[in-house]
Scaffold this motif. Structure first.
Motif, short mmCIF file in Angstrom:
data_model
loop_
_atom_site.label_atom_id
_atom_site.label_comp_id
_atom_site.label_asym_id
_atom_site.label_seq_id
_atom_site.Cartn_x
_atom_site.Cartn_y
_atom_site.Cartn_z
N MET A 3 0.86 -1.17 0.00
CA MET A 3 0.00 0.00 0.00
C MET A 3 0.90 1.23 0.00
O MET A 3 1.97 1.22 0.62
N LEU A 76 -11.80 3.15 8.16
CA LEU A 76 -10.51 2.89 7.53
C LEU A 76 -10.70 2.65 6.03
O LEU A 76 -9.91 3.08 5.21
N VAL A 80 -8.70 4.31 2.87
CA VAL A 80 -7.93 3.44 1.96
C VAL A 80 -8.48 3.57 0.54
O VAL A 80 -7.71 3.71 -0.42
N GLU A 84 -6.07 4.71 -2.32
CA GLU A 84 -5.64 3.60 -3.19
C GLU A 84 -6.56 3.38 -4.38
O GLU A 84 -6.22 2.61 -5.28
N ALA A 89 -7.13 -5.64 -5.35
CA ALA A 89 -5.68 -5.89 -5.42
C ALA A 89 -5.38 -7.01 -6.42
O ALA A 89 -4.43 -6.94 -7.19
N PHE A 90 -6.22 -8.04 -6.41
CA PHE A 90 -6.05 -9.14 -7.37
C PHE A 90 -6.96 -8.87 -8.56
O PHE A 90 -8.18 -8.81 -8.40
N ALA A 117 -12.22 -16.93 -5.61
CA ALA A 117 -11.61 -17.24 -4.32
C ALA A 117 -10.80 -16.05 -3.78
O ALA A 117 -10.85 -15.74 -2.59
N MET A 118 -10.08 -15.39 -4.68
CA MET A 118 -9.29 -14.24 -4.25
C MET A 118 -10.20 -13.09 -3.82
O MET A 118 -9.90 -12.37 -2.86
N ARG A 120 -13.11 -13.33 -2.53
CA ARG A 120 -13.71 -13.65 -1.24
C ARG A 120 -12.78 -13.21 -0.10
O ARG A 120 -13.23 -12.65 0.91
N ALA A 121 -11.49 -13.44 -0.28
CA ALA A 121 -10.52 -13.02 0.74
C ALA A 121 -10.45 -11.50 0.84
O ALA A 121 -10.39 -10.93 1.93
N ALA A 124 -13.22 -10.04 2.82
CA ALA A 124 -13.02 -10.14 4.27
C ALA A 124 -12.17 -8.97 4.76
O ALA A 124 -12.43 -8.40 5.84
N TRP A 125 -11.17 -8.62 3.97
CA TRP A 125 -10.29 -7.50 4.32
C TRP A 125 -11.09 -6.19 4.30
O TRP A 125 -11.04 -5.39 5.24
N GLU A 128 -13.48 -5.79 7.20
CA GLU A 128 -12.80 -5.45 8.45
C GLU A 128 -12.41 -3.97 8.45
O GLU A 128 -12.55 -3.28 9.45
N LEU A 129 -11.96 -3.47 7.29
CA LEU A 129 -11.62 -2.04 7.18
C LEU A 129 -12.86 -1.17 7.37
O LEU A 129 -12.81 -0.11 8.00
N GLN A 132 -14.14 -0.62 11.10
CA GLN A 132 -13.36 0.14 12.08
C GLN A 132 -13.36 1.62 11.69
O GLN A 132 -13.01 1.96 10.56
#
Lengths: 159, 159
Positions: A3, A76, A80, A84, A89-90, A117-118, A120-121, A124-125, A128-129, A132
């Motif tokens: 980042m 957050l 971001v 960004e 990212a993927f 699959a990417m 999905r991950a 999750a990120w 979470e951002l 918060q």
């Protein structure tokens, strides 16, 4: 994968603007000097925060940047995404369809299983951002360094 | 923030090596040709997978790359870490300590609250990546394109 450091700068700038208070706009030069950052680059991040509707800028001799909403309403994820951009990212480039490995178009109606699959991950990120706020962080920062808000206000008053 | 396209290449290469089978090493040139990728760059990703213990390479006229463990024992996290390295995407440079904003050293015993919050989100991403294996993805890919494994094996046999 990294980042940009602009995210760290933007996060701390929002916190500093909250500590400065809504009635005291702060210039990019002053915000930068407070943490010895390069002012032109910090200004670029601040403009990105303006475009994202997180801070506003006013011109004139007493102009500068100020937060347009309370830290409790800035996540957050907001910061971001402002710095960004919204892209994942993927980014799947569909190499599965290229060359001799490519099959019938009917096989490609659904997204590539790797991309799925990417994503999905990454979701999750992002969740979470988004869960918060900067207010959560402010509370922790002030618990660690209770003198920090007053130090900033004193420094700005003497600037 | 963008992940290198090498991650997509490495993921598909692992799947292709699984379809090729454990007894048929495949060269970087052949793996690259199958999806029209640049062989030297793909070779670099394959070497990273070797260093990570995911694939092995053998030399000689019938040499090439092969998987060293089943797809069920390779997670998305394994491949991402092999290609992108182990560093976190958000790297705190401790700007809070720099310049007039810096306070007493005692304030900095704990990690910066922003770094902590960002790391928490990144952990959620890593957990999700670590919870999905390439075998999960293979099942979906074959459900979408049942002819894909045999297409690869036929192409390799005629190479």
């Amino acid at each position: 994968m990294r980042m940009t450091e602009g995210v760290e700068w933007a996060l701390h700038s929002c916190l500093n603007l909250a500590w400065a208070g809504p009635d005291r706009p702060v210039t990019a030069a002053r915000l930068a000097a407070y943490h010895e950052l390069p002012a032109p680059y910090l200004n670029k991040q601040l403009q990105a925060l303006v475009r994202a509707g997180i801070v506003a800028s006013t011109s004139g001799p007493r102009g500068g940047f100020r937060l347009v909403r309370p830290l409790a309403q800035i996540t957050l994820m907001d910061v971001v995404a402002a710095i960004e951009g919204p892209d994942e990212a993927f980014r799947c480039t569909e190499i599965r369809q290229q060359g001799p490995g490519g099959g019938a178009p009917a096989s490609y109606r659904l997204p590539c299983a790797f991309a799925h699959a990417m994503a999905r991950a990454e979701l999750a990120w992002r969740r979470e951002l988004a869960g918060q706020t900067l207010e959560d962080v402010r509370e922790q920062a002030e618990a660690q360094a209770p003198a920090a808000p007053e130090r900033l206000r004193r420094w700005l008053a003497n600037g």
